[in-house]
Design a protein around this motif. Structure first.
Motif, mmCIF file in Angstrom:
data_model
loop_
_atom_site.group_PDB
_atom_site.id
_atom_site.type_symbol
_atom_site.label_atom_id
_atom_site.label_comp_id
_atom_site.label_asym_id
_atom_site.label_seq_id
_atom_site.Cartn_x
_atom_site.Cartn_y
_atom_site.Cartn_z
ATOM 1 N N ARG A 1 -76.812 30.350 1.210
ATOM 2 C CA ARG A 1 -76.200 29.044 1.017
ATOM 3 C C ARG A 1 -75.691 28.940 -0.412
ATOM 4 O O ARG A 1 -76.028 29.754 -1.267
ATOM 5 C CB ARG A 1 -77.201 27.943 1.314
ATOM 6 C CG ARG A 1 -77.790 28.042 2.723
ATOM 7 C CD ARG A 1 -78.647 26.834 3.055
ATOM 8 N NE ARG A 1 -79.343 26.983 4.309
ATOM 9 C CZ ARG A 1 -78.787 26.886 5.512
ATOM 10 N NH1 ARG A 1 -77.499 26.668 5.623
ATOM 11 N NH2 ARG A 1 -79.498 27.021 6.601
ATOM 12 N N LEU A 2 -74.916 27.909 -0.640
ATOM 13 C CA LEU A 2 -74.375 27.668 -1.970
ATOM 14 C C LEU A 2 -75.481 27.648 -3.011
ATOM 15 O O LEU A 2 -75.352 28.239 -4.081
ATOM 16 C CB LEU A 2 -73.594 26.347 -1.997
ATOM 17 C CG LEU A 2 -73.076 25.916 -3.356
ATOM 18 C CD1 LEU A 2 -71.911 26.786 -3.784
ATOM 19 C CD2 LEU A 2 -72.669 24.465 -3.328
ATOM 20 N N TYR B 1 -73.128 39.321 -5.271
ATOM 21 C CA TYR B 1 -74.300 38.841 -4.532
ATOM 22 C C TYR B 1 -73.907 38.521 -3.084
ATOM 23 O O TYR B 1 -74.602 38.904 -2.145
ATOM 24 C CB TYR B 1 -74.882 37.605 -5.217
ATOM 25 C CG TYR B 1 -76.097 37.039 -4.534
ATOM 26 C CD1 TYR B 1 -77.367 37.470 -4.882
ATOM 27 C CD2 TYR B 1 -75.975 36.077 -3.533
ATOM 28 C CE1 TYR B 1 -78.493 36.954 -4.253
ATOM 29 C CE2 TYR B 1 -77.092 35.562 -2.903
ATOM 30 C CZ TYR B 1 -78.354 36.002 -3.262
ATOM 31 O OH TYR B 1 -79.458 35.498 -2.637
ATOM 32 N N ILE B 2 -72.786 37.840 -2.907
ATOM 33 C CA ILE B 2 -72.313 37.496 -1.562
ATOM 34 C C ILE B 2 -72.050 38.771 -0.765
ATOM 35 O O ILE B 2 -72.426 38.874 0.402
ATOM 36 C CB ILE B 2 -71.047 36.619 -1.637
ATOM 37 C CG1 ILE B 2 -71.395 35.244 -2.214
ATOM 38 C CG2 ILE B 2 -70.387 36.480 -0.266
ATOM 39 C CD1 ILE B 2 -70.187 34.427 -2.628
ATOM 40 N N PHE C 1 -66.539 28.121 -1.885
ATOM 41 C CA PHE C 1 -67.580 29.105 -1.600
ATOM 42 C C PHE C 1 -67.697 29.372 -0.102
ATOM 43 O O PHE C 1 -67.743 30.528 0.327
ATOM 44 C CB PHE C 1 -68.919 28.613 -2.166
ATOM 45 C CG PHE C 1 -70.108 29.326 -1.623
ATOM 46 C CD1 PHE C 1 -70.458 30.570 -2.119
ATOM 47 C CD2 PHE C 1 -70.865 28.775 -0.606
ATOM 48 C CE1 PHE C 1 -71.557 31.255 -1.611
ATOM 49 C CE2 PHE C 1 -71.967 29.446 -0.097
ATOM 50 C CZ PHE C 1 -72.307 30.684 -0.597
ATOM 51 N N SER C 2 -67.749 28.316 0.699
ATOM 52 C CA SER C 2 -67.948 28.492 2.143
ATOM 53 C C SER C 2 -66.805 29.280 2.767
ATOM 54 O O SER C 2 -67.025 30.130 3.635
ATOM 55 C CB SER C 2 -68.105 27.137 2.838
ATOM 56 O OG SER C 2 -66.943 26.347 2.640
ATOM 57 N N GLY C 3 -65.571 29.029 2.340
ATOM 58 C CA GLY C 3 -64.431 29.773 2.853
ATOM 59 C C GLY C 3 -64.468 31.234 2.435
ATOM 60 O O GLY C 3 -64.140 32.123 3.219
ATOM 61 N N TYR C 4 -64.889 31.473 1.185
ATOM 62 C CA TYR C 4 -64.979 32.848 0.701
ATOM 63 C C TYR C 4 -66.045 33.614 1.484
ATOM 64 O O TYR C 4 -65.811 34.747 1.913
ATOM 65 C CB TYR C 4 -65.298 32.871 -0.794
ATOM 66 C CG TYR C 4 -65.395 34.263 -1.350
ATOM 67 C CD1 TYR C 4 -64.249 34.972 -1.697
ATOM 68 C CD2 TYR C 4 -66.627 34.890 -1.507
ATOM 69 C CE1 TYR C 4 -64.328 36.266 -2.185
ATOM 70 C CE2 TYR C 4 -66.715 36.184 -1.992
ATOM 71 C CZ TYR C 4 -65.568 36.868 -2.333
ATOM 72 O OH TYR C 4 -65.649 38.155 -2.814
ATOM 73 N N LEU C 5 -67.217 32.992 1.682
ATOM 74 C CA LEU C 5 -68.294 33.631 2.435
ATOM 75 C C LEU C 5 -67.835 33.944 3.856
ATOM 76 O O LEU C 5 -68.071 35.038 4.378
ATOM 77 C CB LEU C 5 -69.537 32.739 2.453
ATOM 78 C CG LEU C 5 -70.713 33.216 3.290
ATOM 79 C CD1 LEU C 5 -71.215 34.581 2.812
ATOM 80 C CD2 LEU C 5 -71.837 32.185 3.261
ATOM 81 N N SER D 1 -69.913 25.263 -7.701
ATOM 82 C CA SER D 1 -68.907 25.031 -6.667
ATOM 83 C C SER D 1 -67.540 24.789 -7.297
ATOM 84 O O SER D 1 -66.535 25.373 -6.859
ATOM 85 C CB SER D 1 -69.318 23.834 -5.810
ATOM 86 O OG SER D 1 -68.359 23.605 -4.800
ATOM 87 N N ARG D 2 -67.484 23.953 -8.327
ATOM 88 C CA ARG D 2 -66.206 23.677 -9.003
ATOM 89 C C ARG D 2 -65.662 24.926 -9.690
ATOM 90 O O ARG D 2 -64.477 25.240 -9.598
ATOM 91 C CB ARG D 2 -66.381 22.546 -10.021
ATOM 92 C CG ARG D 2 -66.521 21.167 -9.393
ATOM 93 C CD ARG D 2 -66.537 20.070 -10.436
ATOM 94 N NE ARG D 2 -67.690 20.145 -11.339
ATOM 95 C CZ ARG D 2 -68.902 19.691 -11.071
ATOM 96 N NH1 ARG D 2 -69.144 19.122 -9.894
ATOM 97 N NH2 ARG D 2 -69.878 19.785 -11.956
ATOM 98 N N LEU D 3 -66.540 25.649 -10.378
ATOM 99 C CA LEU D 3 -66.137 26.856 -11.091
ATOM 100 C C LEU D 3 -65.638 27.926 -10.116
ATOM 101 O O LEU D 3 -64.602 28.557 -10.337
ATOM 102 C CB LEU D 3 -67.319 27.381 -11.905
ATOM 103 C CG LEU D 3 -67.075 28.487 -12.907
ATOM 104 C CD1 LEU D 3 -66.114 28.028 -13.993
ATOM 105 C CD2 LEU D 3 -68.398 28.920 -13.539
ATOM 106 N N PHE D 4 -66.362 28.129 -9.019
ATOM 107 C CA PHE D 4 -65.996 29.126 -8.025
ATOM 108 C C PHE D 4 -64.621 28.808 -7.435
ATOM 109 O O PHE D 4 -63.738 29.668 -7.370
ATOM 110 C CB PHE D 4 -67.055 29.192 -6.921
ATOM 111 C CG PHE D 4 -66.889 30.362 -5.993
ATOM 112 C CD1 PHE D 4 -67.536 31.558 -6.249
ATOM 113 C CD2 PHE D 4 -66.094 30.282 -4.860
ATOM 114 C CE1 PHE D 4 -67.388 32.653 -5.410
ATOM 115 C CE2 PHE D 4 -65.937 31.363 -4.007
ATOM 116 C CZ PHE D 4 -66.587 32.548 -4.285
ATOM 117 N N THR D 5 -64.434 27.563 -7.019
ATOM 118 C CA THR D 5 -63.162 27.166 -6.417
ATOM 119 C C THR D 5 -62.020 27.288 -7.417
ATOM 120 O O THR D 5 -60.931 27.753 -7.065
ATOM 121 C CB THR D 5 -63.244 25.728 -5.871
ATOM 122 O OG1 THR D 5 -64.298 25.662 -4.902
ATOM 123 C CG2 THR D 5 -61.940 25.303 -5.213
ATOM 124 N N ALA D 6 -62.265 26.909 -8.662
ATOM 125 C CA ALA D 6 -61.222 26.987 -9.687
ATOM 126 C C ALA D 6 -60.808 28.429 -9.954
ATOM 127 O O ALA D 6 -59.624 28.722 -10.124
ATOM 128 C CB ALA D 6 -61.702 26.323 -10.979
#
Length: 142
Positions: free
Chosen positions: A57-58, A47-48, A84-88, A73-78
């Motif tokens: 946005r998140l 999607y991103i 998320f913001s850094g990945y985007l 947010s926790r799942l994505f970072t883990a």
């Protein structure tokens, strides 16, 4: 229409195959994911990739993945290893690099095309991520 749905499924399968190949061919010096990516996180990454140029946005991506903002947010970072913001931002910078090398567009035009608010913000993020300005990058690699 049936064709549109089939195309979406095919694109999703292709993206998952690409991620699988990428995960299994990385050198140890290159960023790798912390854990195996769940289907929901891979869908969110897809999607991103499809919407990076928009003001996403998140909350948009977490709703797409079917999670609350906090849980996503926790799942994505883990799983991915960065927020998320850094990945985007990394996805947008990667696309900005492609445009810098393959078009004559200005930094301001590329900023708009890649989802950054303006050319100055793209330049700041680019310098922090790449270590040089967008124009220096273009000059060095063109």
């Amino acid at each position: 229409s049936g064709r549109s749905y089939s195309e979406i499924l095919l694109k999703g399968a292709l993206y998952r195959l690409t991620v699988f190949i990428w995960e299994n061919s990385l050198d140890t010096d290159i960023h790798s994911f912390r854990t195996k990516l769940s289907d929901e996180i891979m869908d969110a990454m897809y999607y991103i990739e499809q919407h990076y140029s928009e003001d996403i946005r998140l909350g948009d991506v977490s709703a797409f993945a079917g999670f609350s903002d906090g849980h996503f947010s926790r799942l994505f970072t883990a799983q991915v290893g960065i927020p998320f913001s850094g990945y985007l931002k990394n996805v947008r910078i990667r696309h900005a690099k492609e445009l810098l090398l393959n078009t004559a567009d200005s930094v301001a035009q590329i900023a708009v095309r890649t989802g950054f608010s303006n050319g100055d913000y793209l330049s700041d993020c680019f310098k922090k991520n790449v270590g040089k300005s967008p124009l220096a990058f273009r000059k060095e690699y063109s």
